[in-house]
Scaffold this motif. Structure first.
Motif, PDB file in Angstrom:
ATOM      1  N   ALA A 622       0.985  -0.895   0.045  1.00 45.39           N
ATOM      2  CA  ALA A 622      -0.011  -0.294   0.317  1.00 45.39           C
ATOM      3  C   ALA A 622       1.359   1.347   0.139  1.00 45.39           C
ATOM      4  CB  ALA A 622      -1.050  -0.073   1.263  1.00 45.39           C
ATOM      5  N   PRO A 623       0.782   2.508  -0.161  1.00 46.29           N
ATOM      6  CA  PRO A 623       1.234   3.617  -0.223  1.00 46.29           C
ATOM      7  C   PRO A 623       2.080   4.213   0.742  1.00 46.29           C
ATOM      8  CG  PRO A 623      -0.994   4.066  -1.285  1.00 46.29           C
ATOM      9  CD  PRO A 623      -0.946   2.812  -1.096  1.00 46.29           C
ATOM     10  N   ASP A 624       1.953   5.017   0.948  1.00 47.94           N
ATOM     11  CA  ASP A 624       3.197   5.362   2.601  1.00 47.94           C
ATOM     12  C   ASP A 624       2.150   5.498   3.609  1.00 47.94           C
ATOM     13  OD1 ASP A 624       5.666   4.163   1.634  1.00 47.94           O
ATOM     14  OD2 ASP A 624       5.968   6.781   1.376  1.00 47.94           O
ATOM     15  N   LEU A 626      -0.123   3.897   4.910  1.00 45.24           N
ATOM     16  CA  LEU A 626      -1.660   2.978   4.848  1.00 45.24           C
ATOM     17  C   LEU A 626      -0.858   1.406   5.338  1.00 45.24           C
ATOM     18  CD1 LEU A 626      -2.620   5.282   3.257  1.00 45.24           C
ATOM     19  CD2 LEU A 626      -4.053   3.591   2.208  1.00 45.24           C
ATOM     20  N   SER A 773      -7.307  -4.997  -8.315  1.00 46.00           N
ATOM     21  CA  SER A 773      -6.496  -4.762  -7.755  1.00 46.00           C
ATOM     22  C   SER A 773      -5.315  -5.972  -8.547  1.00 46.00           C
ATOM     23  CB  SER A 773      -6.546  -4.632  -6.133  1.00 46.00           C
ATOM     24  OG  SER A 773      -6.872  -5.199  -5.697  1.00 46.00           O
ATOM     25  N   HIS A 780      -0.304  -1.363 -13.153  1.00 40.87           N
ATOM     26  CA  HIS A 780      -0.569  -0.553 -11.781  1.00 40.87           C
ATOM     27  C   HIS A 780      -0.832  -1.990 -10.912  1.00 40.87           C
ATOM     28  CE1 HIS A 780      -0.484   3.489 -13.374  1.00 40.87           C
ATOM     29  NE2 HIS A 780      -1.439   2.813 -14.359  1.00 40.87           N
ATOM     30  N   TRP A 782      -2.628  -1.501  -7.963  1.00 36.35           N
ATOM     31  CA  TRP A 782      -4.122  -0.812  -7.278  1.00 36.35           C
ATOM     32  C   TRP A 782      -4.824  -0.099  -8.256  1.00 36.35           C
ATOM     33  CZ3 TRP A 782      -5.022  -3.125  -3.082  1.00 36.35           C
ATOM     34  CH2 TRP A 782      -3.623  -3.822  -1.858  1.00 36.35           C
ATOM     35  N   GLU A 785      -4.117   3.629  -8.562  1.00 38.07           N
ATOM     36  CA  GLU A 785      -2.622   4.211  -9.349  1.00 38.07           C
ATOM     37  C   GLU A 785      -3.023   4.559 -10.678  1.00 38.07           C
ATOM     38  OE1 GLU A 785       0.626   1.434  -6.870  1.00 38.07           O
ATOM     39  OE2 GLU A 785      -0.718   0.374  -8.691  1.00 38.07           O
ATOM     40  N   GLU A 790      -4.308   8.827  -4.046  1.00 38.30           N
ATOM     41  CA  GLU A 790      -3.593   7.950  -2.560  1.00 38.30           C
ATOM     42  C   GLU A 790      -4.877   8.202  -1.917  1.00 38.30           C
ATOM     43  OE1 GLU A 790       0.067   8.279  -0.574  1.00 38.30           O
ATOM     44  OE2 GLU A 790       0.839   7.827  -2.341  1.00 38.30           O
ATOM     45  N   ASP A 792      -7.265   7.137   1.613  1.00 36.12           N
ATOM     46  CA  ASP A 792      -7.236   6.406   3.415  1.00 36.12           C
ATOM     47  C   ASP A 792      -7.699   5.342   3.710  1.00 36.12           C
ATOM     48  OD1 ASP A 792      -6.923  10.192   3.339  1.00 36.12           O
ATOM     49  OD2 ASP A 792      -8.963   9.987   2.803  1.00 36.12           O
ATOM     50  N   THR A 811      -5.354   1.311   6.164  1.00 33.60           N
ATOM     51  CA  THR A 811      -5.716   2.120   6.698  1.00 33.60           C
ATOM     52  C   THR A 811      -4.515   3.013   7.801  1.00 33.60           C
ATOM     53  OG1 THR A 811      -7.419   4.083   7.310  1.00 33.60           O
ATOM     54  CG2 THR A 811      -7.147   1.944   8.812  1.00 33.60           C
ATOM     55  N   THR A 812      -4.623   3.651   8.156  1.00 32.09           N
ATOM     56  CA  THR A 812      -3.584   4.584   8.627  1.00 32.09           C
ATOM     57  C   THR A 812      -3.957   3.545   9.829  1.00 32.09           C
ATOM     58  OG1 THR A 812      -4.684   6.877   8.967  1.00 32.09           O
ATOM     59  CG2 THR A 812      -3.768   6.309   7.322  1.00 32.09           C
TER      60      THR A 812
END
Length: 960
Positions: A622-624, A626, A773, A780, A782, A785, A790, A792, A811-812
């Motif tokens: 996942a993106p930074d 998450l 995905s 990609h 995801w 992308e 990006e 949440d 998630t975060t």
């Protein structure tokens, strides 16, 4: 050079000669004659027929006599057109160029050929009508009755007359087929009945009413002398062009014909060779007509259908075809009840080996190796005298990976024995053939017994007694010996050792279990439920709201990579299963699950490594930021949980969503789902906390093509309206690519702009990645992308488990901790050791096998091929998506005319081609194409070829 008059001249001819007042005239299709429909001032209709120059006046008079004969015969249950006299009292008007004109009734109704699939029972109805017409014309004698060009006795003449149009190679190929058919009937042609025949009584030339009942017989332009059995052959051949079980339909028609106009034994012998001859004649004549008349649309439309007839007619060997015909006519003797000497000693208690499609012998793709059934038999034999296959077993063969239906059904039994094992005669008889590794002995007053996989010891013509040596088991290159034994109750006909499934009742009667020849008791062959019986049981025990694909689905019990395999041993190219992203039957997952189940399977409240390892691996994708994972069992649960998380983190309840989207079946996920294909009442039943934006569909929506950027403007206006109404959004839930819409890409920048607007209002952005995905898009990992967003929260499932129930929310840390306001979260099976091991293995295999890159390469190839088909077939309107998530619009005139019936028919026709595709979208008109990522170049080409064949045939049917 004279030409046929134009329509104006023909209208004037009708008025002058017949006193008609046509207000309209239009051409109807025909290969050589010209048929013109006249509409009269009083609304009546007539058919003006202009014969081609090769038809004499006497022949036309014979046609009129045949029409009169049929009209007077009460056994001919369908109407035939009357021939109308001219003002002068004649029925035929010469046009001065060797052609003649007549006016006939135009019968109401439509030919059933307009549909690619005939209704159930129609083949038998047509057979009975053809039999009745043949019986009625049997005594007709007229000086104008001639041997016409379609007379199957002149098949070679027709073929050679088309040599220039065919070209040398095709002429030679068709000639070889004709010679083989001719050799088959050489001994009986002198005893075949010759009489007046219709000459073309097929589904093309009958009419049905609105209820599907046959009401009329048309086009007696081919009436002439010919073989009576030729009428049955012509009908049977014509049925081979239709979708569905064509050979069975042809046999049903022949049986109904025989019930009215009984076939002699010689005619039974001749029937299928004449089916082939008819198919050859049609192919040759079609090419000749097109060479002479390149603009003949009717003839051009017929060619792919004629090619299909020839392909199917020659799919059976001549012995095989005659056996099936005799069974269809009820002319099969009961097998002899005798005592036999066992042909191979020691088999009375030998083990029967499972070689069916579900046999473990085929695991991990072993079925793609040609020797797998043989090896499985030999392994089971061990030190015993022998091991046998089960009678009538459907083998899983390498051919199942390609198009067509493999000859998977054993007509008898395969027996693994020691090399050199003696094979003896089961009774007194005569060896009729002994060549290579095969031998046949005709038992006195009994069947013919066929043996293969042996070194013959007896020669052809040798008389043998019970127990006398016939052969020894031959050692194969693998050091094992496998002998095939089967029999034929019609000893003069030799069925192949393996036959295509679909005629089980016939083969059980024609080639009964050879167990008595081997010292064993015959098997009970009704050991497994048929696909239809299983479907009936499913409908009884399994709620019907849980729908199934196809009207008559095959029974699928095995898969391997991008292949699905039914219990008949037929393979289907799986173009729809985005859940099995690694493909079916993946052994690395099976091994990991088996190992973990032997160790532990419990819930995530216990402390074990698998849940930690998988969560770390998933967060790393996942993106930074998450970096926190919650595990559940499905996409519906993941989306539902994402909604709850957004609400808990914001303290708000309202959710923004898009129309035409599907998010799941739980209460929460269903509340924001608006796909009309899944719920026709979706837009009227959304709860008040759901706020919808128009789907940014650049193909069919409000803004199209270059104007698609206006969807974001509309969305921002809608958000402003919500602001004005005091609505505070908890968040946005959106698919980055419209999955159920068929892979429709959002306009560039749309989701990024919408996400910024939602964030500016304090809302959370949830990307529903359930369908698109895990590298399926190729470029990609995801879907978000592709949109440069990006989110949440990521909701993901499907591909995560390759079919194992597994879903997640990523998630975060802050958002996940905010969810704790609702208490602790727990899913009984979500995050179990087995599920986590599956999830980790899927990620590992994706990387090891380079499947995301394969999705990019094969997706580009597939996309380009589909675009090419769209250019050739107007019914294919557009290609959506990217990578291996694609959709093809099926339309009847452009974006505003979606064609759900066409999409369904294409999917059914593709099933016959061995390809599984299903429709999706609000209108159920988009072919969703999302195969396992294992698909390769050969499979892509196979799919494109299959779709092209289906579309060519649809174009042909539409033109008729």
């Amino acid at each position: 050079m004279s030409t046929t008059p134009d329509l104006t001249a023909l209208r004037e001819l009708a008025a002058r000669e017949w006193g008609l007042d046509p207000v309209d005239a239009r051409d109807l299709g025909s290969n050589e004659d010209r048929n013109v429909l006249l509409t009269l001032a009083d609304g009546g209709r007539r058919l003006l027929k202009v014969s081609h120059a090769g038809v004499s006046r006497a022949a036309l008079e014979a046609q009129d006599a045949a029409l009169a004969r049929l009209a007077a015969d009460p056994a001919v249950v369908a109407a035939v057109p009357r021939v109308h006299p001219t003002r002068a009292g004649t029925r035929i008007v010469p046009l001065g160029d060797g052609r003649h004109a007549r006016v006939l009734d135009f019968l109401d109704g439509a030919p059933p050929i307009a549909a690619s699939r005939l209704p159930e029972g129609m083949p038998a109805t047509l057979g009975a009508i053809a039999g009745g017409v043949t019986a009625a014309l049997a005594g007709l004698d007229h000086p104008g009755l001639e041997s016409g060009a379609w007379d199957l006795r002149r098949a070679r003449e027709v073929l050679d007359g088309a040599a220039a149009a065919l070209g040398a190679e095709e002429h030679a190929r068709l000639g070889a087929l004709l010679e083989s058919a001719g050799a088959r009937i050489a001994d009986v042609t002198g005893r075949l009945q010759v009489q007046a025949v219709h000459g073309d009584l097929t589904a093309d030339n009958v009419l049905v009413d609105a209820e599907g009942a046959v009401t009329g017989i048309i086009d007696l332009g081919d009436v002439g002398l010919g073989w009576a059995v030729g009428e049955a052959a012509i009908l049977a051949c014509g049925l081979l062009q239709h979708d569905g079980p064509a050979v069975r339909d042809a046999l049903d028609a022949v049986a109904a014909f025989d019930a009215i106009a009984p076939l002699t034994d010689e005619e039974v012998v001749a029937l299928w060779p004449l089916v082939i001859a008819r198919a050859v004649v049609l192919a040759a004549a079609g090419e000749r007509v097109l060479a002479d008349q390149p603009d003949n649309a009717y003839a051009r439309a017929r060619r792919p259908l004629e090619a299909r007839m020839l392909e199917r007619a020659t799919s059976l060997g001549l012995d095989e075809a005659e056996l099936l015909v005799r069974h269809a006519l009820g002319r099969v003797p009961e097998p002899a009840s005798r005592t036999f000497t066992p042909m191979i000693a020691g088999l009375a208690e030998a083990a029967e080996v499972d070689l069916s499609v579900t046999s473990p012998a085929y695991d991990a793709g072993a079925w793609l190796e040609a020797g797998t059934p043989r090896s499985a038999l030999a392994a089971e034999r061990g030190e015993a005298a022998g091991a046998l296959s089960r009678y009538g077993e459907r083998l899983l063969l390498p051919e199942a990976a390609g198009p067509g239906t493999p000859r998977s059904r054993l007509a008898g039994r395969a027996i693994a024995v020691s090399p050199g094992t003696p094979v003896v005669s089961p009774n007194g008889g005569v060896v009729t053939s002994a060549e290579g590794d095969a031998l046949t002995v005709r038992i006195d007053y009994g069947p013919a017994v066929h043996v293969r996989g042996v070194v013959p010891r007896a020669t052809a013509g040798t008389r043998v007694v019970a127990g006398e040596a016939l052969a020894r088991a031959a050692e194969g290159p693998d050091g094992t010996a496998v002998v095939l034994v089967w029999q034929s109750v019609l000893p003069d006909l030799a069925p192949p050792p393996r036959v295509a499934p679909g005629h089980d009742e016939a083969w059980e009667a024609l080639c009964p279990d050879p167990a008595p020849l081997l010292g064993r008791v015959p098997a009970n062959v009704a050991s497994s439920r048929s696909p239809q019986a299983l479907l009936d049981a499913r409908d009884h025990a399994f709620a019907r709201v849980q729908e199934h694909y196809y009207a008559a689905p095959p029974r699928i019990e095995r898969g391997w990579r991008h292949h699905l395999l039914d219990t008949d041993g037929r393979g289907y190219l799986d173009m729809v299963n985005n859940v099995a992203i690694l493909g079916h039957g993946e052994s690395r997952i099976a091994d990991a699950v088996a190992r973990q189940l032997r160790l532990l399977n419990t819930n995530s409240r216990f402390h074990y490594e698998a849940v930690v390892a998988f969560s770390e691996e998933l967060a790393a994708r996942a993106p930074d930021g998450l970096d926190t994972v919650l595990l559940v069992n499905s996409g519906s649960e993941a989306v539902d949980l994402a909604i709850r998380i957004a609400r808990a983190a914001t303290g708000r309840t309202d959710i923004l969503a898009l129309t035409e989207a599907y998010h799941g079946w739980t209460v929460g996920a269903d509340a924001i789902s608006t796909s009309l294909g899944d719920n026709p009442g979706a837009l009227e039943s959304r709860p008040g906390w759901v706020h919808l934006l128009d789907a940014p569909n650049a193909y069919r929506g409000r803004h199209r093509g270059a104007d698609a950027g206006r969807y974001l403007e509309d969305a921002l206006v809608r958000l402003a309206e919500l602001d004005g109404a005091g609505v505070e959004l908890a968040g946005l839930v959106a698919e980055p690519i419209f999955g159920n819409g068929g892979g429709i890409l959002l306009p560039d920048g749309y989701l990024a702009g919408l996400a910024d607007a939602v964030h500016a209002r304090g809302g959370i952005v949830v990307a529903d990645e359930v369908q698109v995905s895990y590298g399926r898009l190729g470029a990609h990992f995801w879907g978000f992308e592709q949109q440069g967003v990006e989110p949440d929260v990521i909701a993901v499932a499907k591909a995560m488990g390759n079919g194992h129930p597994l879903g997640a929310v990523i998630t975060t840390r802050a958002i996940a901790e905010a969810f704790a306001v609702e208490g602790s979260f727990f899913s009984s099976a979500g995050g179990s050791p087995v599920s986590c091991v599956v999830g980790s293995t899927v990620l590992r295999v994706l990387d090891e096998d380079g499947l995301q890159e394969n999705a990019r390469v094969m997706g580009d190839r597939l996309h380009a091929g589909l675009l090419g088909l769209c250019e050739h077939f107007p019914g294919l309107g557009a290609v959506h998506g990217m990578g291996l998530y694609l959709g093809v619009e099926v339309v009847a005139g452009g974006p505003d005319a979606p064609d759900p019936d066409g999409a369904r028919e294409i999917c059914e026709a593709l099933l016959e081609e061995g390809v599984i595709v299903q429709p999706t979208g609000d209108h159920k008109n988009v072919l969703k194409i999302k195969p396992p990522l294992t698909i390769g170049e050969e499979a892509v080409a196979r799919f494109l070829d299959a779709l092209e064949r289906v579309m060519v045939r649809r174009k042909a049917w539409a033109a008729l």
